[in-house]
Design a protein around this motif. Structure first.
Motif, PDB file in Angstrom:
ATOM      1  N   UNK A  71      -4.573  16.154 -14.256  1.00 16.64           N
ATOM      2  CA  UNK A  71      -5.787  15.527 -13.750  1.00 16.64           C
ATOM      3  C   UNK A  71      -5.446  14.221 -13.030  1.00 16.64           C
ATOM      4  N   UNK A  72      -6.424  13.712 -12.326  1.00 13.01           N
ATOM      5  CA  UNK A  72      -6.255  12.412 -11.666  1.00 13.01           C
ATOM      6  C   UNK A  72      -5.982  11.329 -12.697  1.00 13.01           C
ATOM      7  N   UNK A  73      -6.664  11.387 -13.830  1.00  9.02           N
ATOM      8  CA  UNK A  73      -6.434  10.406 -14.889  1.00  9.02           C
ATOM      9  C   UNK A  73      -4.989  10.461 -15.383  1.00  9.02           C
ATOM     10  N   UNK A  74      -4.439  11.674 -15.478  1.00 13.86           N
ATOM     11  CA  UNK A  74      -3.047  11.827 -15.905  1.00 13.86           C
ATOM     12  C   UNK A  74      -2.102  11.149 -14.901  1.00 13.86           C
ATOM     13  N   UNK A 133       5.888  14.799 -10.511  1.00  9.43           N
ATOM     14  CA  UNK A 133       6.514  14.969 -11.823  1.00  9.43           C
ATOM     15  C   UNK A 133       5.593  15.738 -12.772  1.00  9.43           C
ATOM     16  N   UNK A 134       4.313  15.381 -12.776  1.00  9.52           N
ATOM     17  CA  UNK A 134       3.363  16.053 -13.665  1.00  9.52           C
ATOM     18  C   UNK A 134       3.113  17.493 -13.217  1.00  9.52           C
ATOM     19  N   UNK A 160       0.284   7.933 -15.622  1.00 16.17           N
ATOM     20  CA  UNK A 160       1.737   8.047 -15.460  1.00 16.17           C
ATOM     21  C   UNK A 160       2.275   6.990 -14.504  1.00 16.17           C
ATOM     22  N   UNK A 161       1.455   6.617 -13.515  1.00 17.78           N
ATOM     23  CA  UNK A 161       1.862   5.589 -12.551  1.00 17.78           C
ATOM     24  C   UNK A 161       1.585   4.186 -13.059  1.00 17.78           C
ATOM     25  N   UNK A 162       0.890   4.076 -14.200  1.00 19.68           N
ATOM     26  CA  UNK A 162       0.601   2.765 -14.784  1.00 19.68           C
ATOM     27  C   UNK A 162      -0.517   2.018 -14.076  1.00 19.68           C
ATOM     28  N   UNK A 163      -1.483   2.744 -13.515  1.00 24.41           N
ATOM     29  CA  UNK A 163      -2.601   2.106 -12.815  1.00 24.41           C
ATOM     30  C   UNK A 163      -3.912   2.700 -13.306  1.00 24.41           C
ATOM     31  N   UNK A 167       0.831  -1.209   0.000  1.00 25.14           N
ATOM     32  CA  UNK A 167       0.000   0.000   0.000  1.00 25.14           C
ATOM     33  C   UNK A 167       0.860   1.251   0.000  1.00 25.14           C
ATOM     34  N   UNK A 168       1.866   1.275   0.879  1.00 23.35           N
ATOM     35  CA  UNK A 168       2.730   2.441   0.969  1.00 23.35           C
ATOM     36  C   UNK A 168       3.538   2.615  -0.312  1.00 23.35           C
ATOM     37  N   UNK A 169       3.973   1.504  -0.892  1.00 22.69           N
ATOM     38  CA  UNK A 169       4.725   1.577  -2.143  1.00 22.69           C
ATOM     39  C   UNK A 169       3.890   2.191  -3.251  1.00 22.69           C
ATOM     40  N   UNK A 170       2.610   1.780  -3.353  1.00 21.07           N
ATOM     41  CA  UNK A 170       1.735   2.333  -4.382  1.00 21.07           C
ATOM     42  C   UNK A 170       1.452   3.814  -4.135  1.00 21.07           C
ATOM     43  N   UNK A 171       1.237   4.182  -2.882  1.00 21.55           N
ATOM     44  CA  UNK A 171       0.987   5.590  -2.555  1.00 21.55           C
ATOM     45  C   UNK A 171       2.175   6.455  -2.970  1.00 21.55           C
TER      46      UNK A 171
END
Length: 264
Positions: A46-49, A35-36, A53-56, A22-26
């Motif tokens: 945006x949240x979608x961006x 970065x964005x 970018x995180x691949x999720x 969980x912490x790793x994903x956060x």
């Protein structure tokens, strides 16, 4: 009984692994957001961006954060838990102000763990009002935690009903001292002995609030500042200090004693 014990260990391990993931994903989402924000600008991201970018997926983002503002501070929830654990495990003889000072150090450790990331985050929060408001909200959570802790340990008959005010002011002083040192360190791009600076700032808070009556009575004494005494003939300087006293505080006390001796 052996069967029960053998089944209990994997449950604990699974829970630890889940928390780590969980912490790793956060942190992965937070890195993508930073970065964005830095390249596109906060308003244009945006949240979608961030999720892309995180691949999720977008829904994965919202399992971890409620907004893009929140994504810039991924560690505060866990740090608040660690700070509370410090309070819960405090020894009975320790003065509550000392305990709170130790608790807020968990926040400094969080920032100091990744100086470059912390500096970039600081720059972003100075530029984006929404992020600055999120930061203020995070600070308020620590103040509430420490206020509750101090209120539970101040003698309720000591200041004629002013104990809630004293607890809140003392908690705010500790957090303010921490944040003052933190901001100076971040403005220096994360360079310098921030631990020593923090200890010096806490010594000032202790001198101001350490005399407040607590439920522990005489045994719950606050860590004293280093003391220095000169002989009447001015030939000997004797310094008495706790072994955990910050070196900067010891040196300052010695210098003040010498100045007093020489009439400077």
């Amino acid at each position: 009984m052996g069967y029960v014990r053998s089944m209990a260990q994997p449950v604990k391990t699974d829970r630890t692994n889940a928390s780590s993931q969980r912490l790793k994903m956060r942190r992965q989402l937070a890195a993508a957001a930073m970065e964005l924000f830095a390249t596109r600008g906060y308003a244009a991201t945006t949240v979608d961006d961030i999720a892309a970018a995180a691949g999720v997926a977008r829904r994965t983002f919202f399992r971890h954060f409620r907004s893009k503002e929140e994504a810039i501070f991924p560690d505060h929830d866990d740090t608040l838990v660690r700070a509370e654990a410090v309070l819960d495990a405090a020894p009975a003889h320790e003065h509550p102000i000392d305990t709170v000072c130790r608790g807020i150090k968990e926040v400094m450790r969080m920032y100091a763990a990744s100086p470059s990331v912390s500096v970039e985050r600081y720059k972003l929060t100075r530029e984006v009002p929404a992020l600055r408001e999120r930061e203020i909200a995070s600070v308020a959570r620590y103040e509430r935690l420490f206020t509750r802790y101090l209120l539970e340990r101040f003698d309720e008959n000591s200041h004629h009903g002013d104990e809630p005010l004293l607890a809140e002011v003392a908690a705010s002083a500790v957090v303010t001292a921490h944040n003052h040192v933190l901001r100076r360190w971040l403005r220096r791009d994360g360079r310098g002995d921030v631990e020593a600076e923090l200890d010096h700032a806490f010594a000032i808070v202790r001198r101001t609030f350490g005399a407040l009556p607590t439920l522990g009575g005489p045994t719950a004494s606050v860590s004293p500042a280093p003391a220095a005494v000169t002989s009447t003939r001015g030939e000997v300087l004797v310094t008495v200090a706790r072994t955990d006293a910050p070196l900067s505080e010891v040196m300052r006390t010695i210098e003040e004693a010498l100045r007093g001796r020489d009439g400077l």
